[in-house]
Scaffold this motif. Structure first.
Motif, PDB file in Angstrom:
ATOM      1  N   ARG A   1       0.984  -1.119  -0.095  1.00 38.48           N
ATOM      2  CA  ARG A   1      -0.038   0.043   0.094  1.00 38.48           C
ATOM      3  C   ARG A   1       0.916   1.183  -0.024  1.00 38.48           C
TER       4      ARG A   1
ATOM      5  N   THR B   1      -0.321   8.170  -0.897  1.00 36.14           N
ATOM      6  CA  THR B   1      -0.372   9.312  -2.106  1.00 36.14           C
ATOM      7  C   THR B   1      -0.448  10.601  -1.547  1.00 36.14           C
TER       8      THR B   1
ATOM      9  N   SER C   1      -4.289  10.605  -0.046  1.00 32.21           N
ATOM     10  CA  SER C   1      -4.358   9.950   1.195  1.00 32.21           C
ATOM     11  C   SER C   1      -3.620  10.635   2.360  1.00 32.21           C
TER      12      SER C   1
ATOM     13  N   LEU D   1      -6.096   2.710   1.646  1.00 33.00           N
ATOM     14  CA  LEU D   1      -6.909   2.575   0.376  1.00 33.00           C
ATOM     15  C   LEU D   1      -8.029   3.238   0.316  1.00 33.00           C
TER      16      LEU D   1
ATOM     17  N   GLY E   1      -7.433   7.070  -0.833  1.00 34.52           N
ATOM     18  CA  GLY E   1      -6.762   7.067  -1.818  1.00 34.52           C
ATOM     19  C   GLY E   1      -5.264   6.611  -2.059  1.00 34.52           C
ATOM     20  N   ALA E   2      -4.883   5.738  -1.135  1.00 34.55           N
ATOM     21  CA  ALA E   2      -3.580   5.021  -1.499  1.00 34.55           C
ATOM     22  C   ALA E   2      -3.655   4.068  -2.411  1.00 34.55           C
ATOM     23  N   VAL E   3      -2.331   3.731  -3.051  1.00 36.07           N
ATOM     24  CA  VAL E   3      -2.466   2.806  -4.158  1.00 36.07           C
ATOM     25  C   VAL E   3      -2.176   1.525  -3.407  1.00 36.07           C
TER      26      VAL E   3
ATOM     27  N   THR F   1      -0.742  -2.268  -4.622  1.00 34.36           N
ATOM     28  CA  THR F   1      -0.370  -3.162  -5.727  1.00 34.36           C
ATOM     29  C   THR F   1      -0.155  -4.675  -5.571  1.00 34.36           C
TER      30      THR F   1
ATOM     31  N   ARG G   1      -6.317   1.366  -7.499  1.00 36.56           N
ATOM     32  CA  ARG G   1      -6.607   2.857  -6.744  1.00 36.56           C
ATOM     33  C   ARG G   1      -8.011   3.200  -6.891  1.00 36.56           C
ATOM     34  N   TYR G   2      -8.756   3.533  -5.807  1.00 36.38           N
ATOM     35  CA  TYR G   2      -9.907   3.815  -5.895  1.00 36.38           C
ATOM     36  C   TYR G   2     -10.936   2.693  -6.767  1.00 36.38           C
TER      37      TYR G   2
ATOM     38  N   CYS H   1      -4.570  -0.049 -11.787  1.00 34.08           N
ATOM     39  CA  CYS H   1      -3.515   1.272 -12.268  1.00 34.08           C
ATOM     40  C   CYS H   1      -2.088   0.439 -12.465  1.00 34.08           C
TER      41      CYS H   1
ATOM     42  N   HIS I   1       2.194   5.420 -10.065  1.00 34.28           N
ATOM     43  CA  HIS I   1       1.994   6.129  -8.647  1.00 34.28           C
ATOM     44  C   HIS I   1       1.315   7.572  -9.260  1.00 34.28           C
TER      45      HIS I   1
END
Length: 341
Positions: free
Chosen positions: A182, A185, A188, A194, A197-199, A201, A215-216, A220, A223
């Motif tokens: 995680r 961003t 976030s 998450l 708004g964090a990513v 992966t 993301r959302y 993606c 970043h």
């Protein structure tokens, strides 16, 4: 609604892809394997840390605990001795609320992540708010923990906004079954959450390399702030991290568990906290449902006696490794539904 998500998904398709919905997670995994009497082991971060220390598992160093308002002034006088910074957080907080990261000092003033200097009185106020229950579940009175500030590996500098990225591993009956990193961003606010708004992966359990993310709830590959690729990053100390995650089964006595780990540049993987109700977005990040992997664990356990954490971690890394020709491509997002039975 994401463009790739149909407005209606047939239950048969969800089943074929092994998608676990909230109802199934709650009934088949959380209710079945997580006894209520063990919840304090994961909901109380101070108890989690003590259990991990007793078990010899790596965690960020605990500098101090504030239990009463009278202790705030005494503890605050010790903080300048932590020249590399520190973290203040509630023992019963959730979703990253109430966590204050101090990166260092500007003269006699603490400096927050991002560079802003604070007054010492602001630290007093923050600890007082924690004690009053401002950030705890249900608003109950809490205690403040003061911990080592993790200095994360520089490999993540280009794919993290201010905060510290962490790795969430879902562990089923002691076996790691799925993992994601995680990445904080700007949306976030530097938190690895998450929902804010964090990513997230996905990670190949065999190699410890990232494979694309979400993301959302949308797939993606980059970043959003740095526009750097989040695909193909190698997680340092991956074998150690997998063994740490597997060992949290004995620590927590919970059969369905989320283990959050951070990578310290000097100490390697450290257990940050545990979660008895890990979310399901990890399936989107990995492009695969949890159910097939959980079924594989259950089939494996039928023919096995008790295995040690290192053995369980090695088995999971071998069985759930992605084929060579699929790395490091982003997986296709699975069909999903908000709340399938």
């Amino acid at each position: 609604m994401p463009a790739w998500l149909p407005r209606f998904v047939r239950p048969r398709l969800l089943k074929e892809q092994g998608i676990v919905g909230m109802n199934a997670r709650n009934a088949r995994y959380i209710a079945a394997w997580n006894a209520r009497r063990f919840y304090p082991r994961v909901d109380d971060k101070l108890q989690t840390k003590q259990l991990a220390l007793d078990a010899g598992l790596a965690v960020p160093e605990l500098y101090g605990v504030v239990r009463t308002h009278r202790q705030i002034r005494d503890v605050r006088t010790q903080l300048p001795t932590y020249t590399d910074g520190f973290v203040i957080k509630p023992a019963h907080g959730a979703a990253g609320d109430g966590i204050l990261v101090i990166e260092g000092w500007r003269g006699d003033r603490p400096r927050r992540a991002g560079g802003r200097a604070m007054e010492l009185s602001e630290l007093d106020d923050h600890m007082s708010n924690i004690l009053s229950g401002m950030y705890s579940l249900g608003g109950r009175p809490d205690v403040a923990m003061i911990e080592q500030r993790v200095r994360f590996s520089s490999i993540f500098d280009s794919v993290s906004y201010r905060g510290v990225p962490d790795i969430r591993t879902v562990v089923y009956r002691g076996y790691p079954v799925m993992a994601m990193m995680r990445l904080p961003t700007q949306d976030s606010d530097g938190k690895a959450n998450l929902h804010q708004g964090a990513v997230g992966t996905g990670i190949d359990l065999g190699s410890g390399r990232t494979i694309g993310g979400v993301r959302y709830n949308k797939p993606c590959r980059e970043h959003p702030d740095s526009e750097q690729s989040i695909v193909g990053l190698q997680i340092p100390g991956w074998e150690q991290l997998m063994e740490l995650a597997a060992g949290c089964y004995e620590l927590s006595q919970m059969g369905y568990l989320g283990v959050d780990v951070v990578i310290d540049a000097d100490r390697g993987p450290l257990i940050l906290e545990l979660n008895a109700r890990p979310g399901l977005a990890i399936q989107i990040a990995n492009g695969e449902g949890l159910d097939h992997r959980i079924t594989a664990v259950e089939a494996h356990m039928v023919a096995r006696e008790t295995e040690m954490p290192a053995e369980r971690a090695r088995w999971a890394a071998e069985v759930f490794a992605r084929p060579e020709n699929t790395q490091p491509d982003e997986p296709e997002a699975p069909a999903t539904a908000t709340n399938p039975a």
